[in-house]
Design a protein around this motif. Structure first.
Motif, PDB file in Angstrom:
ATOM      1  N   ASN A  30       0.812  -1.229   0.000  1.00  0.00           N
ATOM      2  CA  ASN A  30       0.000   0.000   0.000  1.00  0.00           C
ATOM      3  C   ASN A  30       0.841   1.274   0.000  1.00  0.00           C
ATOM      4  O   ASN A  30       0.418   2.306   0.541  1.00  0.00           O
ATOM      5  N   GLU A  31       2.052   1.163  -0.576  1.00  0.00           N
ATOM      6  CA  GLU A  31       2.888   2.360  -0.684  1.00  0.00           C
ATOM      7  C   GLU A  31       2.384   3.196  -1.861  1.00  0.00           C
ATOM      8  O   GLU A  31       1.633   2.705  -2.703  1.00  0.00           O
ATOM      9  N   ASN A 158     -10.400   0.549   6.330  1.00  0.00           N
ATOM     10  CA  ASN A 158      -9.783  -0.572   7.032  1.00  0.00           C
ATOM     11  C   ASN A 158      -8.799  -1.331   6.142  1.00  0.00           C
ATOM     12  O   ASN A 158      -9.120  -1.678   5.010  1.00  0.00           O
ATOM     13  N   ASN A 159      -7.623  -1.569   6.687  1.00  0.00           N
ATOM     14  CA  ASN A 159      -6.647  -2.452   6.046  1.00  0.00           C
ATOM     15  C   ASN A 159      -6.830  -3.843   6.657  1.00  0.00           C
ATOM     16  O   ASN A 159      -6.718  -3.967   7.874  1.00  0.00           O
ATOM     17  N   PRO A 160      -7.126  -4.887   5.906  1.00  0.00           N
ATOM     18  CA  PRO A 160      -7.021  -5.016   4.454  1.00  0.00           C
ATOM     19  C   PRO A 160      -8.347  -5.010   3.692  1.00  0.00           C
ATOM     20  O   PRO A 160      -8.324  -5.285   2.489  1.00  0.00           O
ATOM     21  N   THR A 161      -9.485  -4.711   4.325  1.00  0.00           N
ATOM     22  CA  THR A 161     -10.746  -4.913   3.594  1.00  0.00           C
ATOM     23  C   THR A 161     -11.135  -3.706   2.744  1.00  0.00           C
ATOM     24  O   THR A 161     -11.881  -3.846   1.770  1.00  0.00           O
ATOM     25  N   ALA A 292     -12.279   2.212   0.016  1.00  0.00           N
ATOM     26  CA  ALA A 292     -12.127   3.670   0.084  1.00  0.00           C
ATOM     27  C   ALA A 292     -10.647   4.020   0.255  1.00  0.00           C
ATOM     28  O   ALA A 292     -10.316   5.134   0.646  1.00  0.00           O
ATOM     29  N   ALA A 293      -9.762   3.054  -0.024  1.00  0.00           N
ATOM     30  CA  ALA A 293      -8.329   3.284   0.189  1.00  0.00           C
ATOM     31  C   ALA A 293      -7.564   3.142  -1.135  1.00  0.00           C
ATOM     32  O   ALA A 293      -8.154   3.238  -2.206  1.00  0.00           O
ATOM     33  N   ASN A 294      -6.264   2.900  -1.065  1.00  0.00           N
ATOM     34  CA  ASN A 294      -5.467   2.762  -2.284  1.00  0.00           C
ATOM     35  C   ASN A 294      -5.164   1.291  -2.578  1.00  0.00           C
ATOM     36  O   ASN A 294      -4.109   0.959  -3.112  1.00  0.00           O
ATOM     37  N   PHE A 295      -6.060   0.408  -2.165  1.00  0.00           N
ATOM     38  CA  PHE A 295      -5.877  -1.027  -2.399  1.00  0.00           C
ATOM     39  C   PHE A 295      -7.245  -1.680  -2.558  1.00  0.00           C
ATOM     40  O   PHE A 295      -8.282  -1.069  -2.227  1.00  0.00           O
ATOM     41  N   ILE A 296      -7.223  -2.915  -3.047  1.00  0.00           N
ATOM     42  CA  ILE A 296      -8.482  -3.657  -3.230  1.00  0.00           C
ATOM     43  C   ILE A 296      -8.301  -5.066  -2.661  1.00  0.00           C
ATOM     44  O   ILE A 296      -7.305  -5.740  -2.960  1.00  0.00           O
ATOM     45  N   VAL A 332      -4.458  -6.132  -3.245  1.00  0.00           N
ATOM     46  CA  VAL A 332      -3.572  -5.531  -4.250  1.00  0.00           C
ATOM     47  C   VAL A 332      -3.560  -4.016  -4.076  1.00  0.00           C
ATOM     48  O   VAL A 332      -4.617  -3.379  -3.991  1.00  0.00           O
ATOM     49  N   SER A 333      -2.346  -3.435  -3.998  1.00  0.00           N
ATOM     50  CA  SER A 333      -2.225  -1.978  -3.866  1.00  0.00           C
ATOM     51  C   SER A 333      -2.251  -1.359  -5.254  1.00  0.00           C
ATOM     52  O   SER A 333      -1.827  -1.987  -6.223  1.00  0.00           O
ATOM     53  N   MET A 334      -2.716  -0.117  -5.329  1.00  0.00           N
ATOM     54  CA  MET A 334      -2.737   0.549  -6.627  1.00  0.00           C
ATOM     55  C   MET A 334      -1.365   1.112  -6.975  1.00  0.00           C
ATOM     56  O   MET A 334      -0.717   1.792  -6.178  1.00  0.00           O
TER      57      MET A 334
END
Ligand SMILES: Cc1ncc(COP(=O)(O)O)c(C=O)c1O
Length: 358
Positions: A30-31, A158-161, A292-296, A332-334
């Motif tokens: 998630n960098e 929330n990480n990781p959801t 709602a974050a930079n990952f899925i 997976v991070s974007m």
């Protein structure tokens, strides 16, 4: 083995750092894919030469506290600085937890919560929250009434959801608890909401922020808490002196001046997230969860080891399949568009082969 160590430490697995080598595309921590621009690195490298490396920095960098206070419309005294937000989380537990005290959290969530709860011999009360489902507020408020926790840990997004907790729920938790509601906004820049304005109403709310994600600074380690002064004053006493080194102080200040650039990068990553999520939904056999974050967060068929197969193609994602309720899930991070496209094409190819073979 002589018993130098606490039983909780002897039994601990410790934090395991995800793979960092032999990859084409790194989408596992998630960098930000955007590094600090070269012209800024040059400017900062030059500036560090004129500082006195032999002297301690000012404790608690007043200039950073002032700038962050302005950013969030609070007083400088409401900010506590940390060598990454993880270090501050440890400070929080040192300041609040005695053995046996209760900490409530809602797994699957950030792995460090569980690690530190164990190290500090706290009693973990875990209320499960399946990905894609709302925060289990009734169960948590019941648990608060029953266990009187010292801390309630909420990670939003929330990480990781990737799910978010409504601010109305945060207010409900603040009202229900005598302990601190720790609200981790590590991915706050990617979300439309922040709980920081609620600090005007609740003195038991504590918000955590980091420069490791949206601000591209995972390598330098910088994070901070925002809370009411009555809370931050106590945390400051426990925090490690001089935890922000001269260079971090310089870089964080300069990046705050560049906030517009960071926000443009965040907009790009959010657009990528929505595009990638839509494309993943169209792949047969793949399930994704709203983020709602930079990952899925996503899941493939139970008998397919997507983590290792993707790794063979040179794609690093985060294997979260050992988290509660997440068997078979990956995160997976974007990255940049080309990196995300490589991930999507590869996933599609893998699933095409799998579906053809079954
Ligand atoms: C929810 C959450 N909080 C905190 C952190 C750690 O932040 P820092 O790099 O500031 O220690 C992470 C990093 O992955 C995270 O996902």
């Amino acid at each position: 083995m002589p018993d130098y160590f606490k039983q909780s430490v002897l039994e601990l697995h410790g934090y395991s750092s995800p793979p960092q080598r032999d990859y084409k595309v790194k989408l596992n921590q998630n960098e930000s894919p955007f590094d600090v621009p070269q012209y800024l690195k040059d400017e900062l490298a030059e500036a560090i030469k004129s500082l006195e490396w032999n002297r301690y920095p000012l404790n608690e960098s007043p200039i950073l506290m002032e700038k962050l206070a302005q950013r969030h419309n609070v007083c400088p005294e409401q900010i506590v600085l940390g060598n990454g937000s993880n270090q501050l989380f440890q400070t929080l537990l040192t300041a609040t937890i005695a053995a046996g005290d209760v900490v409530i959290s809602t797994p699957p969530t950030f792995s460090l919560y569980d690690l530190y709860t164990t190290i500090y011999d706290a009693k973990a009360v875990n209320i499960l929250q399946a990905p894609g489902t709302p925060y289990p507020v009734e169960q948590v408020t019941d648990a608060i009434a029953k266990h009187q926790p010292k801390l309630v840990l909420v990670c939003s997004p929330n990480n990781p959801t990737g799910g978010e907790t409504d601010l109305a729920i945060v207010e409900q938790l603040c009202r229900a608890s005598q302990g601190i509601i720790f609200f981790d906004e590590a991915y706050g820049e990617f979300s439309e909401h922040s709980a920081i304005p609620l600090l005007k109403k609740y003195d038991n709310l504590l918000i955590s922020r980091t420069f490791s994600k949206a601000f591209s600074l995972a390598g330098l380690r910088f994070g901070y808490f925002v809370g009411q002064e009555s809370v931050t004053r106590q945390l400051r006493k426990v925090n490690i002196p001089y935890n922000i080194n001269l260079f971090t102080e310089l870089v964080a200040q300069r990046l705050l001046e560049n906030e517009a650039e960071m926000l443009a990068q965040v907009a790009y990553l959010k657009q990528e997230r929505d595009r990638v999520a839509a494309a993943m939904c169209r792949i047969d056999g793949i399930i994704t969860f709203p983020s709602a974050a930079n990952f899925i967060l996503f899941k493939g068929p139970n008998d397919l080891d997507l983590f290792h197969i993707l790794k063979e193609y040179g794609i690093l994602v985060r294997d979260v399949s050992s988290y509660p309720l997440l068997a078979g899930h990956q995160r997976v991070s974007m990255g940049f568009k080309e990196e995300n496209d490589f991930f999507l094409e590869t996933l599609e190819q893998i699933m095409h082969k799998y579906v053809g073979a079954t």
